[in-house]
Design an enzyme around this catalytic site. Structure first.
Site, mmCIF file in Angstrom:
data_model
loop_
_atom_site.group_PDB
_atom_site.id
_atom_site.type_symbol
_atom_site.label_atom_id
_atom_site.label_comp_id
_atom_site.label_asym_id
_atom_site.label_seq_id
_atom_site.Cartn_x
_atom_site.Cartn_y
_atom_site.Cartn_z
ATOM 1 N N TYR A 1 52.030 18.295 18.735
ATOM 2 C CA TYR A 1 52.676 17.997 20.019
ATOM 3 C C TYR A 1 53.967 17.212 19.836
ATOM 4 O O TYR A 1 54.065 16.346 18.972
ATOM 5 C CB TYR A 1 51.737 17.166 20.906
ATOM 6 C CG TYR A 1 50.538 17.926 21.412
ATOM 7 C CD1 TYR A 1 50.600 18.639 22.603
ATOM 8 C CD2 TYR A 1 49.337 17.916 20.717
ATOM 9 C CE1 TYR A 1 49.498 19.333 23.086
ATOM 10 C CE2 TYR A 1 48.227 18.608 21.182
ATOM 11 C CZ TYR A 1 48.316 19.310 22.364
ATOM 12 O OH TYR A 1 47.224 20.002 22.831
ATOM 13 N N TRP A 2 54.943 17.521 20.694
ATOM 14 C CA TRP A 2 56.170 16.743 20.822
ATOM 15 C C TRP A 2 56.364 16.488 22.317
ATOM 16 O O TRP A 2 56.975 17.288 23.026
ATOM 17 C CB TRP A 2 57.354 17.514 20.247
ATOM 18 C CG TRP A 2 57.271 17.738 18.769
ATOM 19 C CD1 TRP A 2 57.806 16.961 17.790
ATOM 20 C CD2 TRP A 2 56.621 18.825 18.100
ATOM 21 N NE1 TRP A 2 57.528 17.490 16.553
ATOM 22 C CE2 TRP A 2 56.792 18.628 16.714
ATOM 23 C CE3 TRP A 2 55.887 19.936 18.536
ATOM 24 C CZ2 TRP A 2 56.280 19.512 15.760
ATOM 25 C CZ3 TRP A 2 55.371 20.811 17.596
ATOM 26 C CH2 TRP A 2 55.563 20.598 16.232
ATOM 27 N N GLY B 1 30.304 25.116 28.748
ATOM 28 C CA GLY B 1 30.594 26.230 27.851
ATOM 29 C C GLY B 1 29.685 27.426 28.064
ATOM 30 O O GLY B 1 29.465 27.881 29.190
ATOM 31 N N ASP C 1 40.223 25.780 32.294
ATOM 32 C CA ASP C 1 41.273 25.807 33.317
ATOM 33 C C ASP C 1 41.146 27.045 34.197
ATOM 34 O O ASP C 1 41.326 26.986 35.418
ATOM 35 C CB ASP C 1 42.657 25.802 32.665
ATOM 36 C CG ASP C 1 42.892 24.587 31.780
ATOM 37 O OD1 ASP C 1 42.275 23.533 32.030
ATOM 38 O OD2 ASP C 1 43.694 24.698 30.830
#
Length: 303
Positions: free
Chosen positions: A101-102, A227, A258
């Site tokens: 991640y950035w 799940g 989602d």
């Protein structure tokens, strides 16, 4: 029926492997993914809007255009001069996915910094959706401001939905994470946690314990996702279990939760039948995990 569905959070630039050292660009993020599937499953009479902050760079322009082309409203998105979206890269090794991640300077970290914009966005909606990641990327003061607006929305009768989506590395401490996630549950009408997260980070011994904790905070309804074991619903004084759909070939589990959330909410908002909404959500999630990527086009969802 009709109404306005507002999802609040961060959409990021996604880079995935495309072979021969090449990368494929996309856009994704937990609350945006949910908005995508809600838009795909809701009738046209419903509007679906996304609230975030983006920069004034070409990538932000492209992201806004992508959202608009998907039928997701972008008029409420703030544009911050000199800022850019966050970015993440999917790494594949022996079939297993990991992420880099950035996002430290992501414009979305300022989405709640303008109280007037925030209030306007929340007041415009009938349904407000947010997540633990939405809260985690904000400063302490901005998270408090967002929670205050969401509590106000619930108090005036808006349907507020929260997915705790617990990601410990986004939080400065476990204590802050526990407290803020709990406040998110307290501000909500419906909480949609994943049971493995609640076991790992709140120590819940059972699904019933997760339901009791969020109901105790003040959520009227809880849907616990587990799940392949399906979902357990607590609506009013009823508790029921809905099994997951069987999937012949799981290709990519990205956005499974989602997509379930978006499809569940779309069906529930139209029909007010929670078990049927969970069955519909399970069906859409099964199709999503059978395809590559977080955002599966509507034509592949069997709608």
């Amino acid at each position: 029926m009709s109404g306005r569905f507002l999802s609040i959070g961060e959409c990021m630039v996604e880079l995935s492997q495309a072979g021969e050292g090449l990368l494929r660009k996309g856009f994704a993020g937990d609350t945006f993914n949910t908005a995508w599937y809600a838009r795909a499953c809701l009738p046209p009479a419903w509007s679906v809007d996304y609230f975030t902050a983006l920069g004034d760079d070409p990538m932000s322009d492209e992201m806004v255009a992508f959202m608009g082309n998907a039928g997701i409203g972008t008029d409420l998105i703030q544009r911050i001069k000199g800022k850019t979206p966050g970015l993440y890269m999917i790494n594949l090794r022996n079939g297993e996915r990991s992420f880099s991640y950035w996002r430290d300077s992501s414009a979305a970290r300022s989405l709640a910094a303008d109280p007037d914009c925030l209030r306007e966005a929340v007041e415009s909606a009938d349904v407000v959706y947010f997540s633990g990641i939405t809260l985690a990327i904000l400063s302490h003061d901005d998270a408090d401001a967002l929670l205050a607006e969401i509590r106000r929305a619930k108090a005036v009768g808006k349907f507020v939905v929260f997915d705790p989506n617990i990601r410990p590395r986004l939080w400065s401490s476990y204590d802050i994470m526990h407290t803020t996630i709990s406040e998110g549950g307290r501000a909500s009408s419906l909480v949609m946690p994943s049971f493995d997260d609640e076991v790992a980070h709140f120590g819940d011994a059972s699904i019933e314990a997760t339901i009791a904790r969020y109901r105790g905070l003040g959520a009227s309804h809880v849907v616990v996702k587990n799940g392949a074991e399906g979902a357990t619903l607590s609506f009013a004084n009823e508790q029921m279990h809905v099994p997951a759909e069987k999937v012949k070939n799981v290709v990519d589990t990205t956005s499974a939760g989602d997509s379930f959330n978006g499809a569940f909410l779309a069906h529930y908002l139209e029909n007010r039948d929670a078990p049927a909404a969970a069955r519909f959500g399970a069906k859409i999630a099964a199709r999503v995990v059978s395809e590559h990527g977080a955002l599966v086009p509507k034509e592949k969802l069997g709608l």
